[in-house]
Design an enzyme around this catalytic site. Sequence first.
Site, mmCIF file in Angstrom:
data_model
loop_
_atom_site.group_PDB
_atom_site.id
_atom_site.type_symbol
_atom_site.label_atom_id
_atom_site.label_comp_id
_atom_site.label_asym_id
_atom_site.label_seq_id
_atom_site.Cartn_x
_atom_site.Cartn_y
_atom_site.Cartn_z
ATOM 1 N N HIS A 108 0.812 -1.228 0.000
ATOM 2 C CA HIS A 108 0.000 0.000 0.000
ATOM 3 C C HIS A 108 0.846 1.279 0.000
ATOM 4 O O HIS A 108 0.803 2.084 -0.936
ATOM 5 C CB HIS A 108 -0.880 0.047 1.257
ATOM 6 C CG HIS A 108 -1.764 -1.137 1.462
ATOM 7 N ND1 HIS A 108 -2.904 -1.340 0.734
ATOM 8 C CD2 HIS A 108 -1.693 -2.169 2.346
ATOM 9 C CE1 HIS A 108 -3.506 -2.440 1.159
ATOM 10 N NE2 HIS A 108 -2.785 -2.968 2.127
HETATM 11 C C1 BDR Z 1 -3.183 0.848 5.226
HETATM 12 O O1 BDR Z 1 -3.432 0.377 6.550
HETATM 13 C C2 BDR Z 1 -2.240 -0.118 7.129
HETATM 14 O O2 BDR Z 1 -2.454 -1.383 7.650
HETATM 15 C C3 BDR Z 1 -1.182 -0.088 6.050
HETATM 16 O O3 BDR Z 1 0.056 0.285 6.604
HETATM 17 C C4 BDR Z 1 -1.680 0.935 5.064
HETATM 18 O O4 BDR Z 1 -1.253 2.234 5.389
HETATM 19 C C5 BDR Z 1 -3.898 -0.054 4.239
HETATM 20 O O5 BDR Z 1 -5.256 -0.055 4.489
#
Ligand code: BDR
Length: 313
Positions: A243
Amino acid sequence: MSPQKIIIDTDPGQDDAVAILLALASPEELDVLGITAVAGNVPLSLTSKNARIICELAGKTDVKVFAGCDAPLERPLITAEHVHGKTGLDGPTLPDPAMPLTDGHAVDFIIDTFRSHEAGTVTLCTLGPLTNVAVALQRAPDIAEKIQRVVMMGGAYFEVGNITPTAEFNIYVDPEAAKLVFAAGIPITVLPLDVTHKALVTTERNDAFRALGSAAGIAVAEMTDFFERFDKEKYGSNGAPLHDPCVIAWLLKPDIFSGREINVEIETGSALTLGMTVADWWRVSGRPANALFIGDIDANAFFTLLTERLARY
Ligand code: BDR
Ligand code: CA
């Protein structure tokens, strides 16, 4: 051209860690003025520690790392150990950091940085819940017009949600903060789940990180080995979505992404859809655009860029 000045606001998290490594490996393009930790994936004591662990892994012990808010504006903190493990960086064995936190609160650093720089010269990259940014805007509304852009990982439209059926984690943890940021009139780029779920670390891509043979390359591979189990089980996908590195990649190579200028509003009232990013992708609401909402990524180009930059360690 001089490098783009950025602040990274983050809740590491393995994917946050990879984003930080990508940014710190790109000094020709990016000048990291500071890293501000926020509570999110794990509590603040761990995110502020993990940010320093990653700076040390990168060999950049002079980066300023500040601790920020330890809880959302109006709600109890929700964490994601079920994805990231107890430490937030489960997977590799990395030493505790020797570098200290920089004195002062992350929110003060954010405010002071924007006040002391010319308007439109510093970009804020957000990889976690938006609490630090919202508190900075509440306390110093004058900085809104000085922020060049907020580039955030958060939200979803076609992919809808990951922590609830309709909400993405970063927005869900502090929806009031997100609402405030989207209403502040700041240029915003959103990297939602619609994009990050296409940035999957397949076995082949993870082997390429491992084959770099460096401490950073091996740590990234081991972090992915750990957190991929969650997404594989949940989505039946081919690997873990990276992500947060999408935020840094958008700054480095915007051409490998495509999106639309649209209106995005945050749901804060409904128990059922709390934290939903109501993204007017089809432009049917008549509400003015307030964000560049990214919808697609050239995943091969993204992983080529990432592997190339990690090879610098
Ligand atoms: C986001 O939530 C976190 O778990 C990850 O680091 C990312 O920023 C994805 O939904
Ligand atoms: Ca994150």
